[in-house]
Design an enzyme around this catalytic site. Structure first.
Site, PDB file in Angstrom:
ATOM      1  CD  GLU A 122      -2.924   1.179   2.295  1.00 57.07           C
ATOM      2  OE1 GLU A 122      -2.867   0.317   3.175  1.00 57.07           O
ATOM      3  OE2 GLU A 122      -3.755   2.084   2.294  1.00 57.07           O
ATOM      4  CB  ALA A 262       0.867  -2.055  11.550  1.00 58.55           C
ATOM      5  CG  MET A 263       0.301  -3.258   4.886  1.00 63.63           C
ATOM      6  SD  MET A 263      -0.708  -1.828   4.384  1.00 63.63           S
ATOM      7  CE  MET A 263      -1.945  -2.649   3.399  1.00 63.63           C
ATOM      8  CD  GLU A 264      -4.753  -2.030   5.759  1.00 61.18           C
ATOM      9  OE1 GLU A 264      -3.783  -1.581   6.398  1.00 61.18           O
ATOM     10  OE2 GLU A 264      -5.431  -1.348   4.958  1.00 61.18           O
ATOM     11  CG  ASN A 265       0.032  -6.761   4.040  1.00 59.94           C
ATOM     12  OD1 ASN A 265      -0.058  -5.904   3.184  1.00 59.94           O
ATOM     13  ND2 ASN A 265       0.962  -6.753   4.979  1.00 59.94           N
ATOM     14  CD  GLU A 298      -2.695  -1.913  10.781  1.00 58.38           C
ATOM     15  OE1 GLU A 298      -3.150  -2.136   9.643  1.00 58.38           O
ATOM     16  OE2 GLU A 298      -2.362  -0.761  11.157  1.00 58.38           O
ATOM     17  CG  HIS A 301      -7.576  -1.807   8.071  1.00 55.58           C
ATOM     18  ND1 HIS A 301      -8.426  -0.889   7.505  1.00 55.58           N
ATOM     19  CD2 HIS A 301      -6.463  -1.100   8.443  1.00 55.58           C
ATOM     20  CE1 HIS A 301      -7.870   0.323   7.555  1.00 55.58           C
ATOM     21  NE2 HIS A 301      -6.678   0.226   8.124  1.00 55.58           N
ATOM     22  CD  GLU A 320      -6.262   3.416   6.673  1.00 57.40           C
ATOM     23  OE1 GLU A 320      -6.428   3.233   7.889  1.00 57.40           O
ATOM     24  OE2 GLU A 320      -5.654   2.604   5.945  1.00 57.40           O
TER      25      GLU A 320
HETATM   26  N1  HT7 Z   1      -3.172   0.957   5.676  1.00 57.37           N
HETATM   27  C1  HT7 Z   1      -1.826   1.077   6.141  1.00 57.37           C
HETATM   28  C2  HT7 Z   1      -1.124   2.093   5.321  1.00 57.37           C
HETATM   29  C3  HT7 Z   1       0.348   1.931   5.237  1.00 57.37           C
HETATM   30  C4  HT7 Z   1       1.172   2.662   4.389  1.00 57.37           C
HETATM   31  C5  HT7 Z   1       0.875   3.666   3.486  1.00 57.37           C
HETATM   32  C6  HT7 Z   1       1.936   4.241   2.783  1.00 57.37           C
HETATM   33  C7  HT7 Z   1       3.256   3.807   2.999  1.00 57.37           C
HETATM   34  C8  HT7 Z   1       3.501   2.814   3.906  1.00 57.37           C
HETATM   35  C9  HT7 Z   1       2.460   2.240   4.613  1.00 57.37           C
HETATM   36  N2  HT7 Z   1       2.437   1.255   5.534  1.00 57.37           N
HETATM   37  C10 HT7 Z   1       1.142   1.068   5.920  1.00 57.37           C
HETATM   38  C11 HT7 Z   1      -1.738   1.425   7.578  1.00 57.37           C
HETATM   39  C12 HT7 Z   1      -3.011   1.490   8.285  1.00 57.37           C
HETATM   40  O1  HT7 Z   1      -3.685   2.499   8.277  1.00 57.37           O
HETATM   41  O2  HT7 Z   1      -3.432   0.517   8.850  1.00 57.37           O
HETATM   42 ZN    ZN Z   2      -5.497   1.811   8.719  1.00 55.42          ZN
END
Ligand code: HT7
Ligand code: ZN
Length: 881
Positions: A122, A262-265, A298, A301, A320
């Site tokens: 993302e 963090a990232m919600e993969n 996360e 999401h 978000e």
């Molecule tokens: N949805 C995620 C966004 C995110 C992100 C965006 C741009 C560059 C790096 C990134 N890492 C994670 C985070 C969230 O809102 O949960």
């Molecule tokens: Zn988020």
């Protein structure tokens, strides 16, 4: 760089039904083979027979159409696209690319962190892995095979479930299948020598889900809090939203190099290690609470973002804003609702209001961007959450839940818009949100100016409300917003009066007789009359911060101290204290600018004393009540920021608190210290927060006793909250040598722990005493500092620019120059980080003329730098406009 507009949105011309990926990972690079099952989109707006795949920094090795290798003259390739024409209706495109994760310093796409491979897709990172339709409305079924050397990378993870595996020689492979269609921004891969903790969760329909948190071996003892938080989140989402987890496994991986939190993969959340790893010896209570909130965010999401995703990146707040609202409610349910609200509003008022008043101001749903990474902002996240909160208020909880159920069922598996979300809320409630939707399209912070009139003869009390919104870039004129304004009226003894709204004088939620009513402000000028008001009341306005607005009501200081003591709304009790403090500060600042001396209003010191004497209140709340407003808040509220005057006023207030209240602070400190212990429950955390706030006030007030107390607390600490609280008090206290020696001891004790060291870096970078420019330069030369690690850069450079008002704003411009040099250096390595470091410089127009000119000059220098990234270019050019 090109500007992308919401109005130009078109449906995709092609769809990718299935995406089969194969990764071969090596020490010098990775080969990615993707098989894309593509067909024309029958619903395309106007079909163009050109397939344009996104791709950045890829080496194309082979391209096959339905198994036939294409010659270079059969496609067109440039820096960002692969173009194919005259294609069949349906076909399989095979793309083989060679990429270099080892050289990837921007941390988008596939990259190395420590000894592992990991991804961040993302918003537009997938195009750095292979050629693809890298847009969220193209949803595909993914299978992913990862092949790597077994001894270096025993763990191979991707989205979904593992369905096959094997090995040959020193290499092995695992195949993953994700049963849910997803856009490529939710793709993830991790390969490394990781260990894990495991648990399980039984969902509401009785399915067992395996939960794992993967970490580097030394971090295994820091996973239990995140695991508990995850299970609490899963339960909460079932109970409050009826949302059940949908895969058989849920994995979290901690990585140390990560651009955001963090990232919600799907099924494989990847976390910045600072946002997932914790234990009481190494992490503060705030870290524990932050981790709980981010794990929840996360996880939530999975529905608000993954099952229902965004049609395009202008809709980012769809996932978000809604998910921040969900995680805020979760935290409020887990701990103190009022304290959570105070923290969120403090962030909004200091940082989001400043963003909304600055050159990057944009609506919650922006209508254009150059680089989407620049729009992961406080406006999209926090203001977006406030907008959802207002819908929740307008519908009330039951109807809101109905609306959310409708949204999830109607749009499951689809990529949709904020309008679709609001339409569900309209449908279940029968309300018309045409006007309300201006919250998504108009930027800027609305201002509510309220005056009142009491008529003793008729027992009527009238509120006259005016609303306006300042011009923002690209939006000179604004239409009135629909604003829920929560009101309570206190009688002379501090009790809430039952509220009856006079018929024909505007709408309000709730019923006559309620003690709080949300009056609905819709016009630019509107009056609301309450009947049966038997005495002149003190109004408690915007209770719980019912809308993200600036409120002007001419409170006098006696009314504020009254509200501080009696308001039944916890948030407004705190807010009355803030308003009182800010008005005292403004008086001091204005006097200094005129060369006059005024005394600090005794009522402020008295109000602080009353808080310290309160033996019944919630400690976490009292800790907030004794906090002196920070420089950032005072700067945000000022028309023109006079840094020296603000810093001097703060110094005077701290000294005065020290002189008048140190006895009380000391006894409070001792009392709380004896009670606080090392448990991790909310009550113990509240005790520690309050205790450390008292210690800090003593230190900032210059009390010598604070030094001995802090040293002792540091030596005997059983939690990082106490150890770090004491270190921070020393670093901000009167004894420089004691601070230096505490910093050295702390370093010696914790140098092996990267996350603790980040705290050590930032406490110095923020310090007025220890964060002079030469010390900051020394920190960047420290062996534990790394410009490749975003957390370290944020701890030192980000903290210096964002929090160290004295030295960043040094009158000779040296702080600005230093930041400019770092921005340029980082732009070559990691543009997303560079772009975020720019924020304090973009506020140049608000500073007094000399500093303003110096800041502007640095921005111009950055602008002139050859090869500036799109990220930095967008921010700098908009700031200079
Ligand atoms: N949805 C995620 C966004 C995110 C992100 C965006 C741009 C560059 C790096 C990134 N890492 C994670 C985070 C969230 O809102 O949960
Ligand atoms: Zn988020």
């Amino acid at each position: 760089p090109r500007t992308i507009y919401l109005k130009d949105y078109r449906k995709p011309d092609f769809l990718i039904d299935a995406t089969d990926l194969n990764f071969q990972l090596y020490e010098d690079g990775a080969r990615v083979t993707s098989q894309l099952h593509i067909r024309r989109n029958p619903d395309a707006d106007a079909f163009r027979d050109v397939l344009e795949l996104d791709g950045v920094e890829l080496q194309l090795e082979r391209l096959l159409l339905d198994g036939r290798t294409l010659n270079p003259d059969e496609y067109q390739l440039d820096d960002e696209t692969l173009r194919l024409e005259r294609l069949p209706k349906q076909f399989v495109l095979t793309v083989v690319t060679w990429i270099k994760p080892q050289e990837n310093t921007c941390l988008e796409g596939l990259y190395r962190s420590s000894s592992m491979f990991c991804t961040q897709c993302e918003a537009e990172g997938f195009r750095r892995i292979t050629y693809y339709l890298d847009r969220p409305d193209v949803m595909s079924s993914f299978t992913t095979t990862i092949e790597a050397e077994k001894s270096r990378y025993p763990v191979l993870l991707s989205n979904g479930n593992p369905v096959a595996s094997g090995e040959s020689g020193d290499r092995h492979w695992v195949k993953w299948e994700d049963p849910f269609k997803k856009p490529c921004y939710l793709f993830a891969l991790v390969a490394g020598d990781l260990e894990w903790v495991e648990d399980s969760f039984t969902t509401m329909s009785g399915r067992e889900v395996q939960l794992r948190i993967y970490v580097e071996p030394q971090d295994l003892n820091k996973c239990s809090h995140a695991m508990d938080s995850l299970k609490r989140s899963m339960t909460w989402d079932e109970e409050v939203y009826g949302r059940e987890y949908d895969l058989d496994i849920f994995n979290i991986v901690a990585v140390s190099d990560f651009n955001m939190g963090a990232m919600e993969n799907k099924g494989l959340n990847i976390f910045n290690s600072s946002c997932v790893l914790a234990n009481p010896e190494t992490s503060t209570d705030s870290a524990f609470q932050r981790i709980e909130a981010i794990v929840a965010h996360e996880y939530f999401h999975n529905w608000s973002g993954n099952r229902v995703t965004c049609r395009d990146w202008f809709q980012l707040s769809l996932k978000e804003g809604f998910t921040v609202f969900r995680d805020a409610e979760f935290s409020a349910d887990m701990h103190s609702r009022a304290v959570k609200r105070i923290e969120d509003v403090a962030l909004l008022r200091t940082m989001q209001f400043a963003e909304d008043a600055g050159p990057m101001s944009h609506p919650v749903r922006p209508d254009s961007y150059m680089e989407i990474s620049n729009f992961y902002t406080l406006t999209v996240y926090e203001k977006g959450s406030e907008v959802v909160r207002m819908l929740h208020t307008l519908l009330e909880p039951e109807k809101f839940r109905e609306g959310s159920d409708l949204y999830f069922s109607r749009f499951d598996g689809q990529a949709v818009t904020t309008d679709d979300f609001v339409a569900c809320m309209e449908e279940v409630s029968g309300q018309d949100f045409t006007q309300f939707k201006r919250w998504y399209s108009q930027s800027g912070t609305p201002v509510l100016t309220v005056t009142d009139h009491y008529d003793a003869e008729t027992s009527e009390y009238r509120l006259d409300v005016k609303q306006s919104c300042p011009p923002t870039p690209g939006q000179q004129e604004k239409q009135p917003f629909q604003i829920p304004l929560a009101v309570g009226l206190l009688d002379g003894s501090g009790k809430d009066m039952p509220l009856t709204l006079k018929a024909g004088q505007g709408d309000a939620s709730g019923a006559d007789g309620d003690l709080t009513r949300n009056i609905l402000v819709r016009e630019s000028e509107q009056s609301f009359v309450f009947t049966g008001v038997t005495e002149k009341p003190t109004p408690s306005l915007l209770r719980s911060f019912s809308a993200p607005v600036r409120l002007n009501y001419p409170y006098d200081r006696n009314q504020l101290t009254f509200l501080m003591s009696f308001d039944s709304d916890g948030f407004n009790r705190w807010d009355a204290g803030q308003k009182l403090a800010v008005s005292v500060f403004n008086e001091l600042i204005n006097a200094e600018l005129k060369g006059e001396q005024v005394d600090i209003d005794e009522r402020y010191i008295d109000a602080m004393r009353q808080v310290l004497l309160d033996d019944k209140g919630d400690h976490a709340m009292l800790a907030k009540m004794v906090q002196v407003p920070g420089v950032s808040l005072l700067a945000e509220q000022a028309e023109v920021v006079h840094v020296d005057a603000i810093l001097n006023a703060r110094q005077r207030v701290h000294e005065r608190i020290g002189a008048s209240l140190s006895e009380l602070l000391l006894s409070k400190y001792r009392q709380l210290h004896a009670q606080s212990g090392n448990a991790l429950d909310s009550v113990s955390m509240g005790l520690r927060a309050y205790k450390n706030a008292c210690l800090m006030l003593l230190a900032q007030g210059g009390a010598q006793e604070s030094v001995a107390l802090a040293k002792l607390q540091m030596q005997q600490a059983q939690t990082m909250t106490d150890e770090f609280g004491a270190l921070a008090a020393l670093v901000n206290g009167p004894d420089i040598e004691a601070a230096q020696s505490a910093l050295a001891d702390f370093l010696c004790k914790w140098k092996k722990d990267q996350l603790v060291m980040e705290q050590w870096f930032s406490v110095q970078a923020a310090s007025e005493r220890h964060g002079a420019l030469d010390s900051i330069q020394a920190l960047t030369a420290h062996e534990l500092f790394s410009e490749r690690n975003p957390n370290k850069v944020r701890s030192v450079i980000g903290t210096f620019g964002g929090q160290n008002w004295r030295h960043f704003h040094a009158a000779d411009g040296s702080g600005y120059r230093f930041l400019r040099e770092w921005i340029i250096k980082m732009d070559g390595l990691n543009p997303q980080i560079a772009s975020r470091l720019l924020t304090p410089l973009t506020r140049w127009r608000k500073l007094e003329p000399q500093r303003s000119a110096l800041m502007q000059k640095e921005l111009q220098e950055i602008m002139a730098h050859p090869g500036l990234s799109r990220d930095a270019y967008e921010v700098v050019s908009k700031s200079l406009k």
